[in-house]
Design an enzyme around this catalytic site. Sequence first.
Site, mmCIF file in Angstrom:
data_model
loop_
_atom_site.group_PDB
_atom_site.id
_atom_site.type_symbol
_atom_site.label_atom_id
_atom_site.label_comp_id
_atom_site.label_asym_id
_atom_site.label_seq_id
_atom_site.Cartn_x
_atom_site.Cartn_y
_atom_site.Cartn_z
ATOM 1 C CE LYS A 14 -3.446 -2.754 2.275
ATOM 2 N NZ LYS A 14 -4.628 -2.826 3.126
ATOM 3 C CG HIS A 90 -6.882 -3.100 -2.439
ATOM 4 N ND1 HIS A 90 -7.416 -2.348 -1.403
ATOM 5 C CD2 HIS A 90 -6.198 -4.107 -1.855
ATOM 6 C CE1 HIS A 90 -7.049 -2.893 -0.251
ATOM 7 N NE2 HIS A 90 -6.315 -3.968 -0.500
ATOM 8 N N GLY A 168 -7.031 -4.805 7.400
ATOM 9 C CA GLY A 168 -6.371 -3.876 8.316
ATOM 10 C C GLY A 168 -7.042 -3.746 9.668
HETATM 11 P P1 PGA Z 1 -4.195 -6.444 5.604
HETATM 12 O O1 PGA Z 1 -4.479 -5.932 4.103
HETATM 13 O O2 PGA Z 1 -3.411 -7.721 5.491
HETATM 14 O O3 PGA Z 1 -3.411 -5.332 6.241
HETATM 15 O O4 PGA Z 1 -5.522 -6.661 6.234
HETATM 16 C C1 PGA Z 1 -4.751 -6.814 3.063
HETATM 17 C C2 PGA Z 1 -4.990 -6.061 1.790
HETATM 18 O O5 PGA Z 1 -5.650 -5.018 1.831
HETATM 19 O O6 PGA Z 1 -4.539 -6.459 0.702
#
Ligand code: PGA
Length: 244
Positions: A14, A90, A168
């Site tokens: 990200k 996404h 997240g």
């Molecule tokens: P996360 O994100 O592992 O931090 O939950 C996954 C993603 O959004 O690809």
Amino acid sequence: MKNSRKPMVAGNWKMNGSLALLQTFVKGLHAITTLDTVLCVPAPYLAAAGKGTFILGAQDCSQFESGAHTGDLALSMLTEFGVEYVIVGHSERRQDHSESNLVVAQKVQSVLKAGLTPILCVGEPLEVREAGQANEFVFEQLNAVLGVCGKTFLDNCVIAYEPIWAIGTGKTASPEQAQDVHKYIRQEIVKWNENASATRLLYGGSVNAGNAEALFAKEDIDGGLIGGASLKLEDFTAICNAAK
Ligand code: PGA
């Protein structure tokens, strides 16, 4: 059937990380032959990331070939830097940049036309899950891509099921919850294209070194799309080891 699909773990940094962190991964992340290890770094880091042994991924692309689209990334440019996979649709792009199902489908089409592989993200928000409509929601997202790209998109596409409520948040879908949706996706896409029994389905949403193995053991879960835990070399390596 699971064994005929090569497992895959894709890190999605990200808008996180730094050049120094990237150097740590370039030196310390060792690709495993039985697994496709992909790292989707922020675009400014692509050149430096190319020195690693992992496969290079991008987090987004433009649906257009070139032109007056300030800030966007052309697939021809990503290709020049050795990118092989591109995350498309996404939920953060769908939310922050109002990407519709149609735009996502057009991006998938452009990625395929450029000869790269899309990692198509689908997944429902919490209220949809609570209303018992998760499968229908995901179906709509996939069906939009089918409408634009036709059934052959499944010959060269990775699908990542990422329930928005698990991204997240530390709230992982249980292996059973994730497998239920993956099984549903598999059933539907095989109706569209029989080759889709070989299409890799990744789970994403708070995957970490502790829960990865149980998730990846499920019949229709072929690996993961990893956000937060892909920023720590030790954790990401442990997740890769859980998938190999
Ligand atoms: P996360 O994100 O592992 O931090 O939950 C996954 C993603 O959004 O690809």
